[in-house]
Design an enzyme around this catalytic site. Structure first.
Site, short mmCIF file in Angstrom:
data_model
loop_
_atom_site.label_atom_id
_atom_site.label_comp_id
_atom_site.label_asym_id
_atom_site.label_seq_id
_atom_site.Cartn_x
_atom_site.Cartn_y
_atom_site.Cartn_z
N LYS A 94 49.76 -5.40 -12.47
CA LYS A 94 51.12 -5.22 -11.94
C LYS A 94 51.52 -3.76 -12.13
O LYS A 94 51.24 -3.16 -13.17
CB LYS A 94 52.06 -6.16 -12.69
CG LYS A 94 53.51 -6.17 -12.20
CD LYS A 94 54.29 -7.20 -13.01
CE LYS A 94 55.75 -7.27 -12.60
NZ LYS A 94 56.49 -8.28 -13.39
N SER A 99 58.91 -11.66 -10.82
CA SER A 99 58.68 -10.37 -10.20
C SER A 99 57.19 -10.01 -10.04
O SER A 99 56.85 -9.05 -9.33
CB SER A 99 59.35 -9.27 -11.04
OG SER A 99 58.78 -9.19 -12.34
N SER A 101 59.09 -14.30 -14.63
CA SER A 101 58.40 -13.37 -13.73
C SER A 101 56.88 -13.54 -13.68
O SER A 101 56.22 -12.95 -12.83
CB SER A 101 58.73 -11.92 -14.11
OG SER A 101 60.04 -11.61 -13.72
#
Length: 351
Positions: free
Chosen positions: A101, A181, A205
């Site tokens: 990420k 996210s 997330s």
């Protein structure tokens, strides 16, 4: 810009080799991949090229792109070739391509958190990235996320950032939400762009995009994995975690990131041998699990899983989850981010 540096090498990877490797790689776990490499069916370099081939094949055309990979490690093939010269007796993560990420610091690539303010942000490796590299994992690249890990914008869609644009769900582009996210970590794993990905979570997330992409996501207990070098929201609740196609790979990726970090006040030394527990699991009759009554009643897949666990001998304790008010949750995050982001910028950002 993202795809040019490796384009020449990837374009030379034969389609015949890709098709030959497909049944040996797609939906397979890490131990299976390692066995194929040990038997000489393909090399670590071949495995990297296989995933890069898929990324280029599906991410470049507008009609198939998930818009999920936003940076590639330009040195990954050279790193894979070095690993091929010494392939025995290592951690199981050795030689496995992993995506990160884009709030996880990585040397040689920008760490943006999806925000224009950090689009040129250069950092050293985050603590967990150091752990992965020390065990021989190959950092394949970075994936998109909900900007600032879904914190600053109340109305932005999941998986959208100013740097990476809008990430799409592998099971239905513009049909299903990506969750957030860690949207790119979920979609890239679902699309078989890498063995697995690292996500981060403050509140949902990792779990949300894992559910939306049908992958295995784990939010570890705070402190089990270091947060040093990761763009923060809240030092109270933040943690990285593994996102993979199966539980076996989740175990291996989690184990590869463990370690006590002196710079993270919450970091703890793990006294658990996670890989040993995976290889020698306790009988299910020794396992006690909580089961939510309301989900049994309204979710057929959940009810089926519960029934299978019961048949296998697990101890199941039914309960109704409390509806806990979180009136000051945002206040906590605001207070944490005010100090934690400043501390991150002071400690990590080079320019």
């Amino acid at each position: 810009e993202v795809f040019l540096p490796l384009y020449n090498e990837v374009s030379k990877f034969p389609e015949e080799q890709y098709e030959k490797m497909r049944p040996m790689v797609l939906e397979q776990d890490i131990p299976s991949l390692q066995q194929h490499i040990k038997k000489g069916h393909f090399t670590y370099e071949d495995l990297v090229l296989f995933y890069l081939h898929r990324i280029y094949k599906y991410e470049l055309p507008n009609n198939t792109t998930l818009n999920t990979v936003i940076a590639l490690n330009p040195n990954v093939l050279e790193e894979a070739r070095k690993l091929d010269t010494n392939a025995d007796g290592h951690h199981m993560i050795y030689g496995m391509p992993i995506l990160l990420k884009d709030n996880v610091g990585t040397s040689g690539m920008h760490t943006t958190a999806g925000a224009v303010a950090l689009k040129d942000n250069q950092t050293d490796d985050a603590f967990i990235v150091n752990r992965l590299k020390a065990k021989g994992a190959l950092i394949l690249g970075k994936v998109n996320l909900s900007e600032w890990a879904n914190f600053i914008c109340d109305v932005c869609p999941n998986g959208q950032s100013a740097v990476g644009g809008q990430t799409l769900n592998a099971y239905g582009r513009r049909v299903f939400d990506t969750g957030g996210s860690s949207a790119g970590s979920g979609t890239s794993t679902a699309a078989n762009y890498a063995v697995g990905a690292v996500g981060t979570e403050t509140s949902g997330s990792i779990l949300s995009p894992s559910g939306q992409s049908s992958v295995v996501g784990l939010k570890p207990t705070i402190g089990l994995l270091s947060r040093t070098g990761i763009v923060p929201i809240s030092s109270t609740l933040d943690t990285p975690g593994p996102m993979t196609k199966n539980v076996t790979d989740n175990t291996i990726l989690l184990d590869a990131m463990l370690g006590k970090d002196a710079k993270d006040a919450k970091s703890v030394a793990s006294d658990q041998d996670i890989l040993s527990s995976w290889m020698h699991p306790e009988p299910l009759k020794e396992v006690r699990l909580g089961v939510m009554k309301n989900l049994i009643e309204r979710d057929s897949m959940y009810a089926l899983a519960v029934e299978k666990l019961k048949t296998a001998g697990a101890q199941l304790i039914e309960f109704e989850p409390e509806n806990v008010p979180l009136d000051h949750f945002t206040t906590l995050l605001n207070l944490d981010m005010k100090k934690d982001l400043e501390a991150y910028l002071d400690a990590e950002v080079k320019n």
